[in-house]
Design an enzyme around this catalytic site. Structure first.
Site, PDB file in Angstrom:
ATOM      1  CD  GLU B  50       1.583  -4.728  13.150  1.00  0.00           C
ATOM      2  OE1 GLU B  50       1.431  -3.566  12.673  1.00  0.00           O
ATOM      3  OE2 GLU B  50       1.196  -5.052  14.279  1.00  0.00           O
ATOM      4  CG  PHE B 112     -10.515  -7.726  20.690  1.00  0.00           C
ATOM      5  CD1 PHE B 112     -10.901  -6.451  20.288  1.00  0.00           C
ATOM      6  CD2 PHE B 112      -9.225  -7.920  21.159  1.00  0.00           C
ATOM      7  CE1 PHE B 112     -10.020  -5.384  20.366  1.00  0.00           C
ATOM      8  CE2 PHE B 112      -8.345  -6.849  21.243  1.00  0.00           C
ATOM      9  CZ  PHE B 112      -8.735  -5.578  20.841  1.00  0.00           C
ATOM     10  CD  GLN B 113      -6.270  -6.743  18.430  1.00  0.00           C
ATOM     11  OE1 GLN B 113      -5.560  -7.643  18.834  1.00  0.00           O
ATOM     12  NE2 GLN B 113      -5.885  -5.477  18.401  1.00  0.00           N
ATOM     13  CE  LYS B 162      -4.184 -16.358  24.342  1.00  0.00           C
ATOM     14  NZ  LYS B 162      -4.904 -15.392  25.161  1.00  0.00           N
ATOM     15  CG  MET B 479       7.183   8.898 -11.032  1.00  0.00           C
ATOM     16  SD  MET B 479       8.316   9.319 -12.383  1.00  0.00           S
ATOM     17  CE  MET B 479       9.638   8.150 -12.104  1.00  0.00           C
TER      18      MET B 479
HETATM   19  C1  LIG Z   1       2.158   3.485  -1.356  1.00  0.00           C
HETATM   20  C2  LIG Z   1       2.154   4.255  -2.616  1.00  0.00           C
HETATM   21  N1  LIG Z   1       1.268   5.258  -2.789  1.00  0.00           N
HETATM   22  C3  LIG Z   1       1.261   5.978  -3.935  1.00  0.00           C
HETATM   23  C4  LIG Z   1       2.148   5.696  -4.934  1.00  0.00           C
HETATM   24  C5  LIG Z   1       2.113   6.505  -6.239  1.00  0.00           C
HETATM   25  N2  LIG Z   1       3.390   7.212  -6.406  1.00  0.00           N
HETATM   26  C6  LIG Z   1       4.372   6.746  -7.213  1.00  0.00           C
HETATM   27  S1  LIG Z   1       5.752   7.681  -7.167  1.00  0.00           S
HETATM   28  C7  LIG Z   1       5.049   8.750  -6.081  1.00  0.00           C
HETATM   29  C8  LIG Z   1       5.806   9.945  -5.587  1.00  0.00           C
HETATM   30  C9  LIG Z   1       7.005   9.566  -4.799  1.00  0.00           C
HETATM   31  O1  LIG Z   1       7.524  10.736  -4.207  1.00  0.00           O
HETATM   32  P1  LIG Z   1       8.921  10.736  -3.471  1.00  0.00           P
HETATM   33  O2  LIG Z   1       9.000   9.594  -2.545  1.00  0.00           O
HETATM   34  O3  LIG Z   1       9.136  12.072  -2.890  1.00  0.00           O
HETATM   35  O4  LIG Z   1       9.944  10.436  -4.627  1.00  0.00           O
HETATM   36  P2  LIG Z   1      10.350  11.318  -5.901  1.00  0.00           P
HETATM   37  O5  LIG Z   1       9.524  10.862  -7.047  1.00  0.00           O
HETATM   38  O6  LIG Z   1      10.100  12.753  -5.548  1.00  0.00           O
HETATM   39  O7  LIG Z   1      11.787  11.022  -6.098  1.00  0.00           O
HETATM   40  C10 LIG Z   1       3.743   8.376  -5.784  1.00  0.00           C
HETATM   41  C11 LIG Z   1       2.828   9.125  -4.880  1.00  0.00           C
HETATM   42  C12 LIG Z   1       3.032   4.629  -4.726  1.00  0.00           C
HETATM   43  N3  LIG Z   1       3.909   4.240  -5.650  1.00  0.00           N
HETATM   44  N4  LIG Z   1       3.042   3.938  -3.556  1.00  0.00           N
END
Ligand SMILES: Cc1ncc(C[n+]2csc(CCOP(=O)(O)OP(=O)(O)O)c2C)c(N)n1
Lengths: 173, 591
Positions: B50, B112-113, B162, B479
């Site tokens: 979803e 349920f749900q 529903k 990042m």
């Molecule tokens: C759902 C979610 N969880 C955690 C984060 C925190 N976060 C920001 S950037 C990042 C790393 C992203 O890694 P990747 O997709 O490999 O991209 P890169 O920075 O390596 O280009 C994280 C864990 C987030 N933005 N969104």
């Protein structure tokens, strides 16, 4: 600074929680809140007491306006207003204190609305200072239970034609 | 004639011009799916999660400007879609999400749900409804689309029990809506606009600070006219990319935490900031108390709560960006006296000096590992003539794409700004591709982010949505690793991903195409090959693991104080950090 804001909103389920959720979600204070239907049963009137500096109050007013179930917002601090609160105070009374309790109620023009051999229930209405003062005086006798309505307020009608009105904040988005 | 709630739902959506619904069924919405199944006007795209449905609806909405629609079931279906609703709320994306609910008689029974869908979504929707009576359904749907797509757009949830979808009533779709508590202001105050025009004419160092609102209101033409007429440089937020051509001589590119040097210096030293459809987010302002210390601020926004929320504004104008800019241009056109270009020459000399001093740059050694910026830069050059739609996930690759992929038209940029939702990019790209079957839709993803919604590969393959996904594989949550490099002394807590999975095999397992680009000299051919395939493609691009994204304004820092490159001792620390991660991995594998 403390502000009293009156909010007209849709009288339907969920409307109140949208306003309450706004305050908790954005970390705004609510000191008191009271709400009941208006003459037009499709709307409710809420009186909110909150506090914050000018910038926060401006945000609160705008955010309230943004809530779709909110129909009108008036910051009563922008004009003169009358405010009231009612409290029901159940006081423990030893036989020797009963006269004193009545005397205090009398001074504040409060009513005794229920009594038992060991207690009086006193109803007081007034502005916050008055309600707090009577509570303070009754405390030494022993307050068993206390219920307050929260403050309600309404703008005063101008005495002269030119005096200032509470301005509704522009409603948008 | 009497129609069931489910039939009313379908008829109402047809009246709203809905062509595609993204959804996933469950017990309490089966009746609606059943009716959808028996008609041809609205296409139903089955997603595999979803959250995917929600982001696809967002991608569809961002690319087309029309509300995207998702349909999901109660309980876990609802909780799964919450992230997409929150994302759409932060980034003002018009979507209407329909959720199934247990029958009205069971609401509140922990059936349920059952979930309190309205309660769960209240803080992350513009508005939401629980429809308790089939007689209210058509009216509610009308209001939902109206609220989602007018004023400051946003997500709306409609919760349908529903029994409401089963019960019958006569159908009449309302022609218009009136909601007494909802009257967005579209026209800006003439008097304020005049003040703004005067300030612009007087200003020697003006700057346009442009946000996503310009895209929602379709104000790109007006913006361009204003910038060109008055020779004003344009800074764009992450959400605004494409609102003004990134390759236009007046564009300084993106501003903010990873904005260009010139964009950030220019706003810091400007004497007049003209903010249009932007909200002074903390990733843009940096330290609020030192934001634009020399500038007067004009703020044009349809949402009054955006104005003076965190920054003092001198000339607030509440209204629709397009209408306000049009009026502002009218005033300027008739009153501008003197040569604005001449007046602004010293300002442009300064800006050009900043541009020359620290342009965006990277170095791609001929035989080294591929630099992520190089891949993105080449992808930009090889596709720009096709006006592609570009989606990203969240992280370094997102910032590099924002820096190097110079978009030229609005509604071609799909990225998660306010919420920063990893996993947004791929489903958003699919939503856009579903709307525009013949356009080139790219997704630039991180190897971390893509794993958050890679199940939608199945949707891509089954629905024949030929999105091209380039996975910038740095084996890190890049990042996060960058912050650990700069602010946590290189301790890589939970940011190393190892080399999992094999994205080529993953794509193939789903019946999509998997490619890998290994070396810099394979980049162009690899990109061309991916583009030549008329099916969904995952292109795995292993890149330099330790590349960091600059410029960078550390959180809470000041806009003119940017880090521009790695501190000297970093490479050494990175090597140590990686070694300890890999040793950790060896332990896991041999245990
Ligand atoms: C759902 C979610 N969880 C955690 C984060 C925190 N976060 C920001 S950037 C990042 C790393 C992203 O890694 P990747 O997709 O490999 O991209 P890169 O920075 O390596 O280009 C994280 C864990 C987030 N933005 N969104």
């Amino acid at each position: 600074m403390e502000h009293i804001i009156s909010v007209t909103l849709e009288n339907k389920s969920g409307a109140l929680s949208r306003v309450a959720g706004l305050f908790s979600g954005r970390g705004f204070n609510i000191e008191s809140l009271s709400v009941a239907p208006t003459l037009d049963p499709s709307m409710s009137m809420m009186t909110l007491v909150t506090s914050g500096d000018d910038r926060i109050i401006e945000q609160i007013l705008k955010q309230l306006n943004k809530v779709i179930d909110v129909i009108k917002v008036v910051d009563l601090n922008e004009s003169d207003f009358v405010e009231r609160e009612t409290a029901l105070i159940k006081v423990h009374t030893k036989p020797e204190d009963r006269a004193e309790a009545l005397r205090i109620a009398d001074i504040f023009r409060a009513n005794v609305v229920d009594s038992s051999p060991t207690s009086y229930t006193i109803e007081v209405t007034g502005d916050v200072k008055k309600v707090e003062a009577i509570i303070q005086l009754l405390q030494p006798l022993g307050i068993k239970e206390l219920v307050r309505t929260g403050r309600i307020a309404i703008a005063r009608e101008p005495v002269r034609a030119a005096s200032s009105h509470a301005r509704p904040v522009a409603k948008a988005t | 004639m009497q129609l069931s709630g489910a039939e009313i739902f379908v008829e109402s959506l047809k009246r709203e011009g809905v062509k595609i619904i993204f959804g996933l069924p469950g017990g309490v919405v089966l009746k609606i799916f059943d009716v959808l199944h028996q008609q041809k006007d609205i296409q139903l795209i089955l997603t595999r999660h979803e959250q995917g449905a929600g982001h696809m609806a967002e991608g569809y909405a961002k690319a087309t400007g029309r509300p995207g629609v998702a349909l999901i079931t109660s309980g876990p279906g609802m909780t799964n879609v919450i992230t997409a609703l929150a994302d759409a709320y932060m980034d003002s994306v018009p979507i209407v999400c329909f959720s199934g609910q247990v029958p009205t008689a069971l609401i509140g029974n922990d059936a349920f749900q059952e979930a309190d869908n309205v309660g769960l979504s209240r803080p992350c929707t513009k508005y939401n409804f629980l429809v308790k009576d089939v007689n209210d359904l058509a009216q509610t749907i009308k209001e939902a689309f109206y609220i989602a797509s007018t004023g400051r757009p946003g997500p709306v949830l409609v919760d349908i029990p529903k029994d409401v979808s089963m019960n019958k009533t006569s159908f009449k779709y309302p022609d218009s809506v009136y909601i007494r508590g909802y009257n967005p202001t579209y026209e800006g105050s003439k008097w304020k606009i005049k003040q703004a025009a005067e300030a612009i004419m007087k200003s020697r160092r003006p700057i346009l600070y442009v946000g996503g609102g310009v895209i929602f209101s379709g104000a790109s033409e007006e913006l361009r006219e204003l910038a060109e007429m008055s020779h004003i440089p344009v800074d764009m937020t992450l959400m605004a990319l494409g609102a003004f051509p990134g390759d236009h001589p007046l564009s300084l590119g993106m501003l903010g935490m990873h904005g260009t040097y010139a964009a950030n210096m220019a706003i810091h030293y400007s004497d007049l900031v003209i903010a249009v459809g932007a909200r002074f987010d903390d990733r843009v302002t940096g330290k609020v108390s030192e934001f634009c210390p020399h500038a007067k601020i004009i703020h044009i926004d349809i949402d009054p709560t955006s104005i003076r929320k965190n920054i003092h504004v001198d000339i607030p104008i509440v209204g629709d960006c397009k209408r306000v800019l049009r009026e502002l241009n009218n005033v300027l056109r008739t009153t501008v006296n003197g040569d604005q270009k001449e007046l602004r020459k010293p300002w442009w000399d300064q800006i050009n000096a900043w541009k020359a001093e620290h342009p965006l740059r990277y170095e791609q050694p001929a035989d080294g590992r591929i630099k992520p910026q190089y891949l993105i830069d080449r992808l930009y050059h090889l596709t720009k003539d096709r006006d592609p739609i570009v989606a990203t996930d969240v992280g370094q690759h997102q910032m590099w794409t924002a820096q190097f992929f110079k978009l030229t038209s609005p509604r071609t940029w799909l990225t998660s700004g306010g919420l920063g939702t990893m996993g947004f990019g791929f489903p958003a790209a699919l939503g856009a591709q579903a709307a525009f079957r013949n356009r080139l839709v790219l997704c630039i993803a991180g190897d971390g982010s893509i794993q958050m919604n890679s199940q939608e590969l199945a949707t891509a393959v089954v629905e024949k949505l030929p999105v091209k996904v380039f996975i910038i594989s740095n084996q890190f949550h890049g990042m996060v690793r960058q912050w650990q490099d700069l602010f946590y002394e290189g301790r890589y807590a939970a940011s190393y991903l190892h080399q999992f999975p094999d994205f080529v095999k993953l794509a193939e397992a789903y019946g999509a195409v998997g490619l890998r680009i290994q070396t810099p000299n394979e980049v162009d051919d690899g990109i061309r090959e991916a583009l030549s395939i008329d099916r969904p493609v995952f292109v795995d691009v292993p890149v330099d693991q330790f590349e960091n994204c600059y410029p960078m304004i550390p959180a809470g820092g000041c806009n003119h104080e940017m880090l521009l490159q790695d501190p000297p001792e970093l490479r050494e620390r990175q090597a140590v950090g990686l070694k300890s991660q890999q040793e950790g991995k060896d332990r896991i594998l041999t245990a």
